[in-house]
Scaffold this motif. Structure first.
Motif, PDB file in Angstrom:
ATOM      1  N   ARG A 138      -7.893  -2.045   3.735  1.00 29.68           N
ATOM      2  CA  ARG A 138      -7.059  -2.945   2.926  1.00 29.68           C
ATOM      3  C   ARG A 138      -7.338  -2.778   1.440  1.00 29.68           C
ATOM      4  O   ARG A 138      -6.417  -2.763   0.626  1.00 29.68           O
ATOM      5  CB  ARG A 138      -7.307  -4.400   3.319  1.00 29.68           C
ATOM      6  N   ILE A 139      -8.622  -2.663   1.075  1.00 29.14           N
ATOM      7  CA  ILE A 139      -8.996  -2.532  -0.334  1.00 29.14           C
ATOM      8  C   ILE A 139      -8.507  -1.199  -0.894  1.00 29.14           C
ATOM      9  O   ILE A 139      -7.929  -1.144  -1.982  1.00 29.14           O
ATOM     10  CB  ILE A 139     -10.510  -2.714  -0.509  1.00 29.14           C
TER      11      ILE A 139
ATOM     12  N   LYS B 200      -6.052   0.632   0.204  1.00 31.29           N
ATOM     13  CA  LYS B 200      -4.588   0.586   0.172  1.00 31.29           C
ATOM     14  C   LYS B 200      -4.094  -0.177  -1.061  1.00 31.29           C
ATOM     15  O   LYS B 200      -3.152   0.247  -1.729  1.00 31.29           O
ATOM     16  CB  LYS B 200      -4.061  -0.070   1.448  1.00 31.29           C
ATOM     17  N   ASN B 201      -4.755  -1.276  -1.407  1.00 33.30           N
ATOM     18  CA  ASN B 201      -4.375  -2.043  -2.593  1.00 33.30           C
ATOM     19  C   ASN B 201      -4.674  -1.292  -3.876  1.00 33.30           C
ATOM     20  O   ASN B 201      -3.911  -1.364  -4.836  1.00 33.30           O
ATOM     21  CB  ASN B 201      -5.069  -3.409  -2.600  1.00 33.30           C
TER      22      ASN B 201
ATOM     23  N   GLU C 120      -4.626   1.937  -4.201  1.00 37.77           N
ATOM     24  CA  GLU C 120      -3.593   2.972  -4.286  1.00 37.77           C
ATOM     25  C   GLU C 120      -2.269   2.378  -4.789  1.00 37.77           C
ATOM     26  O   GLU C 120      -1.555   3.001  -5.548  1.00 37.77           O
ATOM     27  CB  GLU C 120      -3.378   3.635  -2.926  1.00 37.77           C
ATOM     28  N   ARG C 121      -1.973   1.158  -4.356  1.00 35.68           N
ATOM     29  CA  ARG C 121      -0.716   0.499  -4.738  1.00 35.68           C
ATOM     30  C   ARG C 121      -0.662   0.206  -6.229  1.00 35.68           C
ATOM     31  O   ARG C 121       0.395   0.342  -6.848  1.00 35.68           O
ATOM     32  CB  ARG C 121      -0.559  -0.801  -3.955  1.00 35.68           C
ATOM     33  N   ILE C 122      -1.787  -0.177  -6.832  1.00 30.07           N
ATOM     34  CA  ILE C 122      -1.759  -0.572  -8.241  1.00 30.07           C
ATOM     35  C   ILE C 122      -1.813   0.617  -9.196  1.00 30.07           C
ATOM     36  O   ILE C 122      -1.741   0.427 -10.406  1.00 30.07           O
ATOM     37  CB  ILE C 122      -2.887  -1.571  -8.591  1.00 30.07           C
TER      38      ILE C 122
ATOM     39  N   TYR D 239      -0.191  -6.370 -11.001  1.00 28.31           N
ATOM     40  CA  TYR D 239      -0.942  -6.880  -9.859  1.00 28.31           C
ATOM     41  C   TYR D 239      -2.268  -7.533 -10.231  1.00 28.31           C
ATOM     42  O   TYR D 239      -2.841  -8.248  -9.424  1.00 28.31           O
ATOM     43  CB  TYR D 239      -1.249  -5.745  -8.875  1.00 28.31           C
TER      44      TYR D 239
ATOM     45  N   LEU E 189      -8.564  -8.143  -9.224  1.00 30.44           N
ATOM     46  CA  LEU E 189      -7.524  -7.865  -8.235  1.00 30.44           C
ATOM     47  C   LEU E 189      -7.897  -8.616  -6.969  1.00 30.44           C
ATOM     48  O   LEU E 189      -9.031  -8.515  -6.489  1.00 30.44           O
ATOM     49  CB  LEU E 189      -7.425  -6.360  -7.945  1.00 30.44           C
ATOM     50  N   ARG E 190      -6.948  -9.365  -6.427  1.00 30.72           N
ATOM     51  CA  ARG E 190      -7.191 -10.172  -5.232  1.00 30.72           C
ATOM     52  C   ARG E 190      -6.758  -9.399  -3.990  1.00 30.72           C
ATOM     53  O   ARG E 190      -5.638  -8.910  -3.915  1.00 30.72           O
ATOM     54  CB  ARG E 190      -6.387 -11.461  -5.353  1.00 30.72           C
ATOM     55  N   VAL E 191      -7.680  -9.316  -3.021  1.00 32.26           N
ATOM     56  CA  VAL E 191      -7.374  -8.711  -1.722  1.00 32.26           C
ATOM     57  C   VAL E 191      -7.902  -9.676  -0.666  1.00 32.26           C
ATOM     58  O   VAL E 191      -9.065  -9.626  -0.287  1.00 32.26           O
ATOM     59  CB  VAL E 191      -8.038  -7.322  -1.555  1.00 32.26           C
TER      60      VAL E 191
END
Length: 85
Positions: free
Chosen positions: A24-25, A27-28, A30-32, A39, A51-53
């Motif tokens: 999850r971390i 992936k996040n 990579e998204r930002i 974000y 950054l919140r995950v």
């Protein structure tokens, strides 16, 4: 597109997490990479961002001139902000 770099401390903290949370971390992060400021949230009284995950927070330094997102540390939200103690 920004490049994501992790500090030694952040690598150790990420390594200790379970497989699902690690995924999850990553992936996040990579998204930002495309538009990080959409974000992340600026930390009050600090030059860094958060950054919140889920229940976890990632403390970042965004270097816009070099297009680098530098991950300083990550951890559960109850532990990550306890700098002054």
């Amino acid at each position: 597109m920004y490049k994501v770099e992790l500090s030694i401390k952040a690598k150790k903290q990420l390594y200790k997490l379970n497989r699902i949370l690690k995924h999850r971390i990553v992936k996040n992060l990579e998204r930002i990479r495309v538009r990080p400021h959409a974000y992340i949230k600026k930390l009050v009284g600090s030059p860094y961002y958060s950054l919140r995950v889920g229940d976890y927070r990632i403390i970042l330094d965004v270097q816009d001139g070099k297009l680098i997102i530098f991950v300083i540390e990550l951890g559960h939200r109850k532990n990550i902000y306890q700098r002054g103690k």
